[in-house]
Design an enzyme around this catalytic site. Structure first.
Site: not given
Ligand code: ADP
Length: 197
Positions: A34-35, A37-38, A104
């Site tokens: 998810l946006s 998340s890291g 990413s």
């Protein structure tokens, strides 16, 4: 495919020849999640460490690619697929050139990740950066969830668009139970086992 009269022209230098020059095998390290998340935070640290120990590594990141190569694409389902298709092709070329590519991208649909793996002919590590949506909302590093929750951003992954969890990732980094350093260390270790000649 729009052209008919094209023929693949092979060279005399193989993938193995290129790997020998670089002293490593190329691989695509694909971070999905998810946006917030890291993904980007982990990718930046992993790139720094691998570079510092003499590895040929290159990072491709969601927003960065949309400034250039994919600046003509938006966020419709079709554009998202095309975004990932082009990125997957670039990753496959860099991998073939011998690089460790760290990509990413939220890549919310399983079919997107599947396409990326296919294009790099399986020389691919699928990394699930796992964080629940509540934590991502709390972190909200770019303020996007705030906008998505009031409907200012449509079709936002995790809020108004689905995220299909990877069913069989090569590695899962849980950024809630592990620190950034622990996630980075785990991933560097995995990459080194796969890219050592
Ligand atoms: P993404 O690229 O997935 O959208 P970002 O890397 O931009 O996410 O943001 C993730 C946020 O979460 C950053 O503010 C980062 O400092 C924070 N964070 C907290 N714990 C971790 C962890 N274990 N790994 C990665 N990021 C973490």
């Amino acid at each position: 495919m729009k052209c008919n009269n094209i023929t693949y022209h092979s060279g005399k230098v193989t993938e193995q020849d290129r790997f020998k020059v670089l002293g490593q095998k190329g691989v695509v390290v694909w971070l999905t999640g998810l946006s917030g998340s890291g993904k980007s935070t982990i990718a930046v640290e992993v790139e720094k460490i691998l570079n510092s120990i003499g590895k040929a590594v290159y990072r491709l990141d969601g927003d960065n690619i949309r400034f250039g190569l994919n600046s003509d694409l938006g966020f419709t389902e079709e554009d998202r697929m095309e975004n990932i298709r082009r990125i997957s092709e670039v990753c496959a070329l860099f991998q073939d050139a011998g690089l460790i590519v760290i990509a990413s991208f939220i890549s919310p649909m399983a079919k997107m990740r599947h396409m990326a793996r296919e294009k790099s002919k399986g020389k691919f590590i699928e990394v699930y950066v796992k964080t629940n949506v509540e934590t991502c909302i709390k972190r909200d590093p770019k303020g996007l969830y705030k906008k998505a929750l009031v409907g200012e951003i449509k079709e936002f992954t995790g809020i108004s668009a689905p995220y299909e969890e990877p069913e069989n990732p090569d590695i899962t980094l849980d950024t809630e139970s592990s620190t950034l350093n622990e996630c980075v260390e785990q991933l560097v270790k995995k990459i080194l086992t796969v890219t050592t000649l």
